[in-house]
Structure formats: structure tokens, C-alpha cells
Design an enzyme around this catalytic site. Structure first.
Site, PDB file in Angstrom:
ATOM      1  N   LYS A   1       0.855  -1.145  -0.150  1.00 43.72           N
ATOM      2  CA  LYS A   1      -0.025  -0.091   0.138  1.00 43.72           C
ATOM      3  C   LYS A   1       0.878   1.193  -0.155  1.00 43.72           C
ATOM      4  O   LYS A   1       1.602   1.499   0.844  1.00 43.72           O
ATOM      5  CB  LYS A   1      -1.075   0.154   1.265  1.00 43.72           C
ATOM      6  CG  LYS A   1      -2.049   0.940   0.961  1.00 43.72           C
ATOM      7  CD  LYS A   1      -2.725   1.548   2.197  1.00 43.72           C
ATOM      8  CE  LYS A   1      -1.972   2.593   3.196  1.00 43.72           C
ATOM      9  NZ  LYS A   1      -1.733   4.029   2.288  1.00 43.72           N
TER      10      LYS A   1
ATOM     11  N   GLU B   1      10.815   2.039   9.454  1.00 40.16           N
ATOM     12  CA  GLU B   1      11.756   3.152   8.828  1.00 40.16           C
ATOM     13  C   GLU B   1      11.226   4.351   8.986  1.00 40.16           C
ATOM     14  O   GLU B   1      10.104   4.637   8.310  1.00 40.16           O
ATOM     15  CB  GLU B   1      11.961   2.914   7.437  1.00 40.16           C
ATOM     16  CG  GLU B   1      12.546   1.262   7.059  1.00 40.16           C
ATOM     17  CD  GLU B   1      14.112   1.315   7.630  1.00 40.16           C
ATOM     18  OE1 GLU B   1      14.626   2.270   8.106  1.00 40.16           O
ATOM     19  OE2 GLU B   1      14.460   0.219   7.634  1.00 40.16           O
TER      20      GLU B   1
ATOM     21  N   CYS C   1      13.843  10.900   4.821  1.00 38.99           N
ATOM     22  CA  CYS C   1      14.047  10.818   6.183  1.00 38.99           C
ATOM     23  C   CYS C   1      15.404  10.974   6.827  1.00 38.99           C
ATOM     24  O   CYS C   1      15.612  11.142   7.805  1.00 38.99           O
ATOM     25  CB  CYS C   1      13.676   9.361   6.501  1.00 38.99           C
ATOM     26  SG  CYS C   1      14.385   8.510   5.011  1.00 38.99           S
TER      27      CYS C   1
ATOM     28  N   GLU D   1      11.224  16.629  13.629  1.00 39.12           N
ATOM     29  CA  GLU D   1      11.567  16.403  12.112  1.00 39.12           C
ATOM     30  C   GLU D   1      10.561  17.354  11.580  1.00 39.12           C
ATOM     31  O   GLU D   1       9.590  17.377  11.762  1.00 39.12           O
ATOM     32  CB  GLU D   1      11.136  15.091  11.978  1.00 39.12           C
ATOM     33  CG  GLU D   1      11.310  14.706  10.404  1.00 39.12           C
ATOM     34  CD  GLU D   1      10.956  13.403  10.088  1.00 39.12           C
ATOM     35  OE1 GLU D   1       9.891  12.726  10.334  1.00 39.12           O
ATOM     36  OE2 GLU D   1      11.892  12.718   9.321  1.00 39.12           O
TER      37      GLU D   1
HETATM   38  P1  NAD Z   1       2.668   8.648   7.242  1.00 38.50           P
HETATM   39  O1  NAD Z   1       3.058   7.826   8.579  1.00 38.50           O
HETATM   40  O2  NAD Z   1       1.616   9.831   7.194  1.00 38.50           O
HETATM   41  O3  NAD Z   1       2.192   7.637   6.167  1.00 38.50           O
HETATM   42  C1  NAD Z   1       3.094   6.534   5.713  1.00 38.50           C
HETATM   43  C2  NAD Z   1       2.190   5.534   5.174  1.00 38.50           C
HETATM   44  O4  NAD Z   1       1.309   4.774   6.228  1.00 38.50           O
HETATM   45  C3  NAD Z   1       1.038   5.916   4.333  1.00 38.50           C
HETATM   46  O5  NAD Z   1       1.006   4.839   3.216  1.00 38.50           O
HETATM   47  C4  NAD Z   1      -0.200   6.085   4.824  1.00 38.50           C
HETATM   48  O6  NAD Z   1      -1.394   5.833   4.174  1.00 38.50           O
HETATM   49  C5  NAD Z   1      -0.058   5.140   5.913  1.00 38.50           C
HETATM   50  N1  NAD Z   1      -0.733   5.068   7.156  1.00 38.50           N
HETATM   51  C6  NAD Z   1      -1.451   6.080   7.467  1.00 38.50           C
HETATM   52  N2  NAD Z   1      -2.027   5.736   8.830  1.00 38.50           N
HETATM   53  C7  NAD Z   1      -2.009   4.505   8.920  1.00 38.50           C
HETATM   54  C8  NAD Z   1      -2.320   3.531  10.031  1.00 38.50           C
HETATM   55  N3  NAD Z   1      -3.102   3.921  11.034  1.00 38.50           N
HETATM   56  N4  NAD Z   1      -1.888   2.349   9.768  1.00 38.50           N
HETATM   57  C9  NAD Z   1      -1.419   1.739   8.707  1.00 38.50           C
HETATM   58  N5  NAD Z   1      -1.110   2.768   7.666  1.00 38.50           N
HETATM   59  C10 NAD Z   1      -1.273   4.001   7.852  1.00 38.50           C
HETATM   60  O7  NAD Z   1       3.936   9.291   6.598  1.00 38.50           O
HETATM   61  P2  NAD Z   1       4.011  10.081   5.538  1.00 38.50           P
HETATM   62  O8  NAD Z   1       3.739  11.517   5.697  1.00 38.50           O
HETATM   63  O9  NAD Z   1       3.679   9.768   4.258  1.00 38.50           O
HETATM   64  O10 NAD Z   1       5.765  10.117   5.248  1.00 38.50           O
HETATM   65  C11 NAD Z   1       6.618  10.998   6.093  1.00 38.50           C
HETATM   66  C12 NAD Z   1       7.438  10.230   7.029  1.00 38.50           C
HETATM   67  O11 NAD Z   1       7.687   9.155   6.598  1.00 38.50           O
HETATM   68  C13 NAD Z   1       8.329  11.190   7.648  1.00 38.50           C
HETATM   69  O12 NAD Z   1       8.471  11.226   9.101  1.00 38.50           O
HETATM   70  C14 NAD Z   1       9.649  10.689   7.187  1.00 38.50           C
HETATM   71  O13 NAD Z   1      10.711  10.563   8.081  1.00 38.50           O
HETATM   72  C15 NAD Z   1       9.248   8.916   6.881  1.00 38.50           C
HETATM   73  N6  NAD Z   1       9.808   8.423   6.047  1.00 38.50           N
HETATM   74  C16 NAD Z   1      11.219   7.503   6.501  1.00 38.50           C
HETATM   75  C17 NAD Z   1      11.948   6.970   5.761  1.00 38.50           C
HETATM   76  C18 NAD Z   1      12.933   5.708   6.387  1.00 38.50           C
HETATM   77  O14 NAD Z   1      13.508   5.081   5.365  1.00 38.50           O
HETATM   78  N7  NAD Z   1      13.336   5.871   7.695  1.00 38.50           N
HETATM   79  C19 NAD Z   1      11.899   7.237   4.233  1.00 38.50           C
HETATM   80  C20 NAD Z   1      11.006   8.057   3.817  1.00 38.50           C
HETATM   81  C21 NAD Z   1      10.055   8.646   4.974  1.00 38.50           C
END
Ligand code: NAD
Length: 496
Positions: free
Chosen positions: A179, A253, A287, A388
Site C-alpha cells: 500500500k 523505517e 527521512c 523532524e
Molecule cells: P505517514 O506515517 O503519514 O504515512 C505513511 C504510510 O502509512 C502511508 O501509506 C499512509 O497511508 C499509511 N498510514 C497512515 N496511517 C496509518 C495507520 N494508522 N495504519 C497503517 N497505515 C497507515 O508518513 P508520510 O507523511 O507519508 O511520510 C513522512 C514520514 O515518513 C516522515 O516522518 C519521514 O521521516 C518518514 N520516512 C522515513 C523513511 C525511512 O526510510 N526511514 C523514508 C521516507 C520517509
């Protein structure tokens, strides 16, 4: 691939291209033009059920027993197709999340490299034979696929983040339900065509789309064996909590507040470029962003003013234009969050060393543009240094010596990445050992390799992606013990 920018897209479940069973859709907005240009299915729990059933049936059917060499052949074909279509995928992804086409295209190519790396491992997964205390016992282990894995990605780098998960999951013999983020699903949905062309059996790779509700339905499902998630800390925590109810292991991650440390002995031109790459590449929406720039006092003014000058000169504009250096922020909620952080910093008296105020200029149109911003003399206790931001906002922090640099760097809730700029070999190794981070770069920043493990500590998450380590996230060890003695043993005493 079919039409790269289709007005309506479909999911991939059990080899079929389907809408959400409810018919629900979500709009897709171009963050540069500010226009909706497509829709994606908004999956619900019934779609998740069907996708997980399909993955389970494919796993129990033939996939779990498909030899590694055959899995590898499919992965190599898929990598070929990704490379052939990298520009088209890059364009699509850029339109979805506003990142530069040259970045999204090279990420699609890098994704292909990851599939090839793990394809190379697919026929080399082995257990071991274990010497026992008695020659009458023969013992060995089998490295077996975990089963069905849910792979959930964030919006900033959909192809690359997916490759980090899908490549080792397939190599290890798992079936998956993917997803992507509702803010950038198009490239992931589009590669369904390539998955079909590569010849993966139906149900091995399923792709659903939707928002938090779809993600929650997926990650709380009792039919999973593994979950791998890339995204924010709060969502990671929610997923780990849901997974705990089913005792499903999770790889997380999450975010970062990574220190990029410049020592006075460094090659300062390279260090300044590394600082710029660390925070302004992809508009800071990574990230691994080097969002805390720690600079030794003797060169602090020189380095920070050079970084600020470079920040003020960054060419903002159309992410499709090869001259553009920074595109818009990917989506409106993120845009508003970053603007609020900058305004809050200025109101609290933080000292911006870059130009502030509203952006104007040709080529910005309706785009969600944020001014690259550097705050100087930031205290490591301030929110600017602790939280962040996920945007083009850098906090510069001075330090006196190695001990203070290490103390400031490690004084964070996060532990994802870090950078060291020095020409002193001893210092480089000593500081690298003491930084609490999953990645340490020395005289480089934001460099990635399929072979090198990547992941975090503390609030940045746990588990590893890339590198041979990643395979362990998708494997389970079975032990087989055989009694060769031919004797009947005492049933009331342990056998050793
Ligand atoms: P997010 O947590 O809002 O969403 C990430 C994913 O989770 C999306 O697909 C979303 O639809 C899904 N999601 C949301 N709520 C959920 C739930 N309750 N249960 C299951 N899935 C759910 O994150 P974002 O805003 O898309 O991304 C930004 C964040 O991602 C930042 O904090 C960034 O640091 C992190 N990030 C980390 C890495 C890494 O490899 N460490 C890489 C890229 C981004």
C-alpha cells in the site's frame, strides 16, 4: 506501460486490475500546478481481505516452493522493465509528489539495482548443519519465507522505498500486499503493468491504494506474517501496536533529525555542498535529511554563511525542468506544516540567516513552494533542533570539540543517519563509532547502495532494509533434528 498518466487508475489484486469494491476514489493533485489530474481507488477492509487471501493462496499454491533461481529470473525481468520505463515512471512520480524528474527517474533506476541485488541472493539462501553433542543426532536449519508481508510506503520516494521492501521480500520467497501513500500512489499502481509483463504469478504481488483507513485495515489483519512500514513515528507506533495484537513482527523505517557534522579540518567546499545536499535535495523531504548542521566554532561563520548563500540561490520551479533545483513540497498538509514551523521559529526569536518572507517569481505558479531556510545558532534543545520538519529547513549549531559534537549529535530522540566532514582519518573512525545512528557518512551525504544496510535506532525505527541484512526481515528459521540412533529413548527424560 500503458498510458503513463491515466485519469483513473486501478489496484492489482490476484492478478486483476480492480477499483475499490465500494467504488470510492481519492483525488490526485499535482503539487506544482495545483490541479487534480487523476484519481486512485480508496480501498476498504473488504479489499484488504481479498488481497491478503490472494497472497496467501499464491504463497501456499506454488510460490513458497518456487526455486530461488526462478524467483531471481522474474526479478531480473522486472528490473529490466523498470529501467526501460524509468523516465516514464519518474515523470509520473514527479507529477504526483513534486520531486525533480531527474531525482525520481534516478530513483526508479536505483530501485532496479535493488531488485537485481536481491535477485542475486534468491538462490543463495541457505540454512546450516549444526554439530550436535551426539553423533547419533543430525541437525540442520532451513531458511524459509515468512509468508505474507504487508509493505507500506510514504509519499516522498515511492519507487525506492518499495524496492527496499519488495526486493528482499520476493527474494526470500514471500507474497505481498503493497500500500503506497495516498499522497503518491501513481507510480506504484503503474508498475502493476510491469509486474504482469515480468510474469509474476497472480497473487504474488498485490497492490492496494487508499489512506490511513486502508493502511489500518491492512496492518491489523490477522492473516499477515510480516509488516514493513516506512513513514512517520506516530503511524509507526500505531502499526506496531496493531501488529502486536496479532504478534506479527514489524520493520519500521521512521523519521530522523540527522546531524551533519563539519570539523574545521574538513574540505569546506565539499562540506558546504554536502550540507546543501543533506537538507535541500528533494526539498528536505527525506527521512535522512541532514537537518542539524553541526559546525566547529573556528569555521562556523564561514560555513554557515556559505550554506545560507547557496540556499538563497537555489532555483525553485517546475520539477520537470532540468534547470530546477528544488520543486514544490509534495502535498498541502506538509506545506502547511513546514510554513508553520518556519513562522513559529521566527516568532520565537530564532535567527534566520537566509532570506525570509513570501516567495514570488516566475515559474512558481500555484506550486506549494517553501523558501529554503537556514536558522543560525540554534540551541539543540529548541523544537527546531528536536522535531523532524521534513522540509527545506536547516538548523545550524556550533560546537567546540569532538566530545561536544558527539554529545550534541547523540542528544536526539532519533538515530537514522549522520554525516562527518573531516580530513583526519582517526577522528573519522572514532566519531563514526560513537554516533548513535544506523548510517554514518564520512565526506559524503545521502549516498545509497543496494548492498549497504539501512535503518534506524530509537524513534527512527528498527529492522534493516537493503544489504543482505534485509533478507532476515522476511525469513524464518526452521530447525530439523533427526535421531539416527535407531534406539527407543526414555520418554520421561529430556533427550540431549
Ligand atoms: P505517514 O506515517 O503519514 O504515512 C505513511 C504510510 O502509512 C502511508 O501509506 C499512509 O497511508 C499509511 N498510514 C497512515 N496511517 C496509518 C495507520 N494508522 N495504519 C497503517 N497505515 C497507515 O508518513 P508520510 O507523511 O507519508 O511520510 C513522512 C514520514 O515518513 C516522515 O516522518 C519521514 O521521516 C518518514 N520516512 C522515513 C523513511 C525511512 O526510510 N526511514 C523514508 C521516507 C520517509
Amino acid at each position: 506501460m500503458t498510458s503513463a498518466i491515466a485519469p483513473t487508475t486501478t489496484m492489482l489484486i490476484n492478478g486483476n486490475r480492480v477499483p475499490a469494491s465500494s467504488g470510492a476514489e481519492l483525488p490526485v493533485t499535482d503539487p506544482y500546478l495545483g490541479e487534480d489530474f487523476a484519481t486512485i481507488p480508496d480501498a476498504g477492509a473488504p479489499d484488504v481481505d481479498v488481497a491478503i487471501e490472494a497472497a496467501r493462496a499464491a504463497f501456499d499454491g506454488t510460490w513458497r516452493d518456487t526455486p530461488g533461481v526462478q524467483r531471481a529470473a522474474l526479478m531480473h525481468r522486472f528490473a529490466d522493465l523498470l529501467e526501460e520505463n524509468a523516465e516514464q515512471i519518474g515523470l509520473l512520480e514527479s507529477r504526483d509528489n513534486g520531486k525533480l524528474v531527474r531525482e525520481t527517474t534516478s530513483q526508479a533506476r536505483f530501485a532496479a539495482r535493488n531488485y537485481r541485488f536481491f535477485a542475486g541472493a534468491a538462490d543463495k539462501l541457505s540454512g546450516r548443519t549444526i554439530p550436535m553433542d551426539s553423533i547419533d543426532t543430525f541437525d540442520y536449519t532451513l531458511a524459509e519465507p515468512a509468508g505474507v508481508a504487508a509493505l507500506i510506503t510514504a509519499w516522498n520516494s515511492p519507487m525506492q522505498l518499495l524496492a527496499n521492501k519488495l526486493a528482499p521480500a520476493l527474494a526470500a520467497g514471500n507474497c505481498v500486499v503493497i500500500k503506497p501513500s495516498e499522497h503518491a500512489s501513481l507510480s506504484t499502481l503503474a508498475i502493476a503493468d510491469l509486474i504482469e509483463q515480468a510474469g509474476f504469478p497472480a497473487g504474488v504481488i498485490n497492490i492496494i491504494s487508499g489512506g490511513a483507513a486502508a493502511g489500518a485495515a491492512l496492518t491489523s489483519h490477522p492473516g499477515l506474517d510480516r509488516i514493513s512500514f516506512t513513514g512517520s513515528v506516530p503511524t509507526g507506533r500505531a502499526i506496531a501496536t496493531a501488529a502486536a495484537q496479532n504478534l506479527v513482527p514489524v520493520t519500521l523505517e521512521l523519521g530522523g533529525k540527522s546531524p551533519n557534522i563539519v570539523f574545521a579540518d574538513a574540505d569546506l567546499d565539499r562540506a558546504v555542498t554536502g550540507a546543501v545536499a543533506g537538507i535541500f535535495a528533494a526539498g528536505g523531504q527525506t527521512c535522512i535529511a541532514g537537518s542539524r548542521l553541526l559546525v566547529q566554532r573556528a569555521v562556523y561563520d564561514e560555513v554557515v554563511s556559505a550554506v545560507a548563500k547557496r540556499a538563497d540561490e537555489i532555483r525553485l520551479g517546475d520539477p520537470r525542468d532540468p534547470q530546477t533545483q528544488m520543486g514544490p513540497v509534495a502535498n498541502r498538509p506538509q506545506f502547511e506544516r513546514i510554513q508553520a514551523v518556519i513562522a513559529g521559529g521566527l516568532e520565537s526569536g530564532a535567527h534566520a540567516v537566509t532570506t525570509t518572507g513570501p516567495l514570488d517569481g516566475a515559474g512558481l505558479g500555484n506550486g506549494l513552494f517553501v523558501r529554503p531556510t537556514v536558522f543560525g545558532d540554534v540551541s539543540n534543545t529548541s523544537p527546531l533542533a528536536r522535531e523532524e520538519i521534513f522540509g527545506p529547513v536547516l538548523s545550524a549549531i556550533p560546537f567546540e570539540d569532538d566530545e561536544e559534537a558527539i554529545a550534541i549529535a547523540n542528544d536526539s530522540n532519533y538515530g537514522l543517519a549522520s554525516g562527518i566532514w573531516t580530513n583526519d582519518l582517526t577522528r573519522a573512525h572514532k566519531v563514526a563509532r560513537r554516533l548513535r545512528a544506523g548510517t554514518v557518512w564520512v565526506n559524503t551525504y545521502r549516498a545509497s547502495a543496494a548492498q549497504a544496510p539501512f535503518g534506524g535506532t530509537r524513534q527512527s525505527g528498527y529492522g534493516r532494509e537493503r544489504g543482505l541484512e534485509a533478507l532476515q526481515e522476511y525469513l524464518t528459521t526452521k530447525n530439523v533434528m533427526i535421531d539416527l540412533s535407531g534406539k527407543t529413548a526414555d520418554p520421561f527424560s529430556i533427550r540431549t
